[in-house]
Design an enzyme around this catalytic site. Structure first.
Site, PDB file in Angstrom:
ATOM      1  N   ILE A 119       0.848  -1.194   0.000  1.00  7.68           N
ATOM      2  CA  ILE A 119       0.000   0.000   0.000  1.00  7.68           C
ATOM      3  C   ILE A 119       0.883   1.244   0.000  1.00  7.68           C
ATOM      4  CG2 ILE A 119      -0.203  -0.027   2.535  1.00  7.68           C
ATOM      5  CD1 ILE A 119      -3.047   1.107   2.234  1.00  7.68           C
ATOM      6  N   CYS A 120       0.428   2.297  -0.707  1.00  6.42           N
ATOM      7  CA  CYS A 120       1.078   3.619  -0.627  1.00  6.42           C
ATOM      8  C   CYS A 120      -0.052   4.649  -0.540  1.00  6.42           C
ATOM      9  CB  CYS A 120       2.017   3.851  -1.812  1.00  6.42           C
ATOM     10  SG  CYS A 120       1.196   3.897  -3.412  1.00  6.42           S
ATOM     11  N   ARG A 121       0.128   5.831  -1.113  1.00 10.24           N
ATOM     12  CA  ARG A 121      -0.927   6.833  -1.046  1.00 10.24           C
ATOM     13  C   ARG A 121      -2.047   6.511  -2.030  1.00 10.24           C
ATOM     14  NH1 ARG A 121      -2.868  11.641  -3.100  1.00 10.24           N
ATOM     15  NH2 ARG A 121      -1.526  11.500  -4.928  1.00 10.24           N
TER      16      ARG A 121
ATOM     17  N   THR B  96      -3.858   4.250   0.312  1.00 12.20           N
ATOM     18  CA  THR B  96      -4.390   4.754   1.582  1.00 12.20           C
ATOM     19  C   THR B  96      -5.612   5.636   1.357  1.00 12.20           C
ATOM     20  OG1 THR B  96      -2.159   4.657   2.529  1.00 12.20           O
ATOM     21  CG2 THR B  96      -3.764   6.017   3.688  1.00 12.20           C
TER      22      THR B  96
END
Length: 104
Positions: free
Chosen positions: A60-62, A89
């Site tokens: 997961i990242c932004r 996210t």
């Protein structure tokens, strides 16, 4: 590469999957998905081998771009149970799933 929704990720985490956040420390401290482990993309090439090969890993990242890079790196290096959280996210928060702030 397999992409999964925030809801599917939460289900998989209950079944033992690890959620790996590849954003930088300051981004992670602002807000992150509950239960996510921080492993910044800037350090990923040096530290990815610490991740277990026998567990499912969801990256997961932004928004999903950096985590897709990290997931591909794992796949290229022999990991097989790797997914990317579609929308990152931002999607996790939009889905109303639990978040945390601060360091891990």
């Amino acid at each position: 590469m397999n992409e999964v929704s925030p809801q599917e990720t939460q289900t998989r985490m209950k079944d033992g999957a690890m959620l790996i956040d590849v954003r930088e420390q300051s981004e992670y401290e602002d807000v992150h998905a509950q239960g996510a482990k921080l492993m910044p993309l800037s350090e990923f090439a040096a530290s990815y081998s610490e991740l277990p090969r026998d567990k499912e890993l969801v990256m997961i990242c932004r928004s999903g771009a950096r985590s897709a890079q990290a997931a591909q790196h794992l796949l290229d290096n022999g990991y097989s149970h790797v997914s990317n959280l579609k929308g990152g996210t931002l999607a996790w928060q939009e889905a109303g799933l639990p978040t945390e702030a601060g360091a891990s």
